[in-house]
Design a protein around this motif. Structure first.
Motif, PDB file in Angstrom:
ATOM      1  N   LYS A   1       0.847  -1.193   0.000  1.00 36.97           N
ATOM      2  CA  LYS A   1       0.000   0.000   0.000  1.00 36.97           C
ATOM      3  C   LYS A   1       0.885   1.247   0.000  1.00 36.97           C
ATOM      4  N   ASP A   2       0.288   2.412  -0.201  1.00 39.57           N
ATOM      5  CA  ASP A   2       1.063   3.660  -0.250  1.00 39.57           C
ATOM      6  C   ASP A   2       0.894   4.466   1.039  1.00 39.57           C
ATOM      7  N   THR A   3       1.017   3.793   2.178  1.00 42.48           N
ATOM      8  CA  THR A   3       0.893   4.459   3.473  1.00 42.48           C
ATOM      9  C   THR A   3       2.246   5.073   3.837  1.00 42.48           C
ATOM     10  N   HIS A   4       2.452   6.337   3.456  1.00 45.32           N
ATOM     11  CA  HIS A   4       3.752   6.984   3.637  1.00 45.32           C
ATOM     12  C   HIS A   4       3.709   8.219   4.533  1.00 45.32           C
TER      13      HIS A   4
ATOM     14  N   ALA B   1      12.226   4.396   8.804  1.00 50.86           N
ATOM     15  CA  ALA B   1      10.991   4.572   8.036  1.00 50.86           C
ATOM     16  C   ALA B   1       9.773   4.530   8.960  1.00 50.86           C
ATOM     17  N   MET B   2       9.777   3.638   9.919  1.00 47.63           N
ATOM     18  CA  MET B   2       8.638   3.513  10.834  1.00 47.63           C
ATOM     19  C   MET B   2       8.477   4.771  11.683  1.00 47.63           C
ATOM     20  N   THR B   3       9.604   5.303  12.207  1.00 45.37           N
ATOM     21  CA  THR B   3       9.522   6.505  13.041  1.00 45.37           C
ATOM     22  C   THR B   3       9.138   7.737  12.229  1.00 45.37           C
ATOM     23  N   ASP B   4       9.305   7.688  10.903  1.00 43.18           N
ATOM     24  CA  ASP B   4       8.871   8.784  10.019  1.00 43.18           C
ATOM     25  C   ASP B   4       7.450   8.570   9.506  1.00 43.18           C
TER      26      ASP B   4
ATOM     27  N   ALA C   1      -0.870  11.224   8.173  1.00 43.31           N
ATOM     28  CA  ALA C   1      -2.308  11.339   7.904  1.00 43.31           C
ATOM     29  C   ALA C   1      -2.883  10.017   7.415  1.00 43.31           C
ATOM     30  N   GLN C   2      -2.129   9.301   6.583  1.00 41.34           N
ATOM     31  CA  GLN C   2      -2.594   7.995   6.105  1.00 41.34           C
ATOM     32  C   GLN C   2      -2.571   6.957   7.222  1.00 41.34           C
ATOM     33  N   VAL C   3      -1.553   7.037   8.094  1.00 44.69           N
ATOM     34  CA  VAL C   3      -1.472   6.101   9.212  1.00 44.69           C
ATOM     35  C   VAL C   3      -2.663   6.268  10.138  1.00 44.69           C
ATOM     36  N   SER C   4      -3.059   7.528  10.396  1.00 41.14           N
ATOM     37  CA  SER C   4      -4.180   7.800  11.311  1.00 41.14           C
ATOM     38  C   SER C   4      -5.538   7.612  10.653  1.00 41.14           C
ATOM     39  N   GLY C   5      -5.560   7.464   9.327  1.00 37.79           N
ATOM     40  CA  GLY C   5      -6.818   7.252   8.629  1.00 37.79           C
ATOM     41  C   GLY C   5      -7.464   8.525   8.122  1.00 37.79           C
ATOM     42  N   ARG C   6      -6.810   9.694   8.315  1.00 42.55           N
ATOM     43  CA  ARG C   6      -7.387  10.954   7.832  1.00 42.55           C
ATOM     44  C   ARG C   6      -7.329  11.042   6.309  1.00 42.55           C
TER      45      ARG C   6
ATOM     46  N   TYR D   1       4.997   3.757   6.957  1.00 44.18           N
ATOM     47  CA  TYR D   1       4.749   2.366   7.321  1.00 44.18           C
ATOM     48  C   TYR D   1       4.917   1.417   6.150  1.00 44.18           C
ATOM     49  N   SER D   2       4.588   1.835   4.955  1.00 47.67           N
ATOM     50  CA  SER D   2       4.664   0.943   3.796  1.00 47.67           C
ATOM     51  C   SER D   2       6.112   0.601   3.455  1.00 47.67           C
TER      52      SER D   2
END
Length: 310
Positions: free
Chosen positions: A48-51, A272-275, A54-59, A278-279
């Motif tokens: 997925k393109d969860t970068h 990458a995770m701390t930034d 906002a995408q991590v939180s679902g916004r 997630y993808s």
């Protein structure tokens, strides 16, 4: 009558394997959820393109991009550098522990006076965590030279070996090899224990038979003893190899996640995770999983075939 017989036989089967299934079912369920389920979730996230946060939180929505993250990852010079560092670290770590562990085991193969003390000394580093030893080795591998030198560089200076001073972990090309030194120090004793157990497990009759046939001591070791240690060596390669591929805490303790010269994929995944990327973090995790599987699965197949032959 036939139905009654079938019912009785099915009850007997249930009585025979039913308790075993009930006994292992909690473990199977937990492993299925927290191991294979999370592996599946990680692979799904890597496609997925969860970068962003906002995408991590679902916004903001995330989209399925298949293998785009992997293509970008392998085209990234920074990730290529991390992979090269991983190869260098694994090779130095693996070769160092195997050679030192084997030599120690060979020396201790015959009972010696004070052998227990030597074994304890060699095995002691294993009792120290990577983080604790990393703090000490961070000082030992201090890259400062000249008047401000400390650690190993200061030692070389004092004993007249100043030409051996170097930048250690700060070297862009071979800095990661310096991290392998404390790793070898910690796990060479473990490899020694494996080989020592292998030496002690070889029947004395084989040695006597070789001597009766006129073999010299070296011929006996080369043609009789060493071939018997091949399974031990394979096990050591797999164990040490997969540990080196996942190295993280030792590197973080000696340098940190920002030091370019010692970056490996596990450090890149953490960054990458701390930034909130997630993808990409999941993609790096998936790559590491595949690399470890390449090491471990052939060994498991080989071990399974050997067990059937026995």
């Amino acid at each position: 009558m036939a139905k009654k017989t079938k019912a009785v036989s099915s009850k007997k089967r249930m009585a025979s394997w039913g308790p075993g299934v009930l006994l292992i079912s909690p473990s199977v369920i937990l492993i299925g959820i927290f191991v294979y389920g999370l592996i599946g979730a990680n692979i799904w996230t890597s496609m997925k393109d969860t970068h962003t946060a906002a995408q991590v939180s679902g916004r903001e929505p995330s989209h399925f991009v298949f293998f785009d993250n992997f293509i970008e990852l392998f085209g990234d010079p920074d990730f290529q550098h991390q992979l090269l560092n991983l190869i260098l670290f694994t090779v130095v770590f693996l070769v160092g522990t195997l050679i030192i562990g084997f030599v120690w085991a060979w020396v201790l193969e015959r009972p010696l006076k004070g052998e227990g003390i030597f074994r304890s000394i060699f095995m002691f580093p294993m009792a120290v965590s990577f983080v604790a030893s990393g703090v000490v080795w961070r000082w030992l591998l201090n890259p400062a030279m000249g008047e401000s030198a400390s650690g190993l560089n200061r030692l070389f200076q004092q004993v007249g070996l100043g030409f051996l001073q170097n930048s250690w972990t700060q070297n862009i090309t071979f800095g990661i090899c310096a991290i392998a030194l404390p790793a070898i120090w910690q796990l060479a004793g473990y490899v020694m224990a494996l080989f020592l157990a292998g030496f002690r497990g070889i029947p004395e009759e084989l040695r006597e038979a070789a001597r009766v046939d006129g073999a010299t001591e070296w011929q006996m070791y080369r043609q009789v003893i060493f071939p018997q240690l091949a399974p031990i060596a394979l096990s050591a390669v797999v164990i040490i190899g997969h540990m080196s591929l996942k190295s993280f805490d030792l590197i973080m303790a000696i340098t940190d996640q920002r030091t370019y010269s010692t970056k490996v994929p596990a450090i890149g995944m953490y960054n990458a995770m701390t930034d909130n990327d997630y993808s990409n973090a999941a993609a790096i995790g998936t790559v590491l999983l595949v690399i470890v599987a390449i090491f471990v699965i052939p060994y498991l197949i080989h071990d399974s075939k050997a067990g059937k032959e026995r």
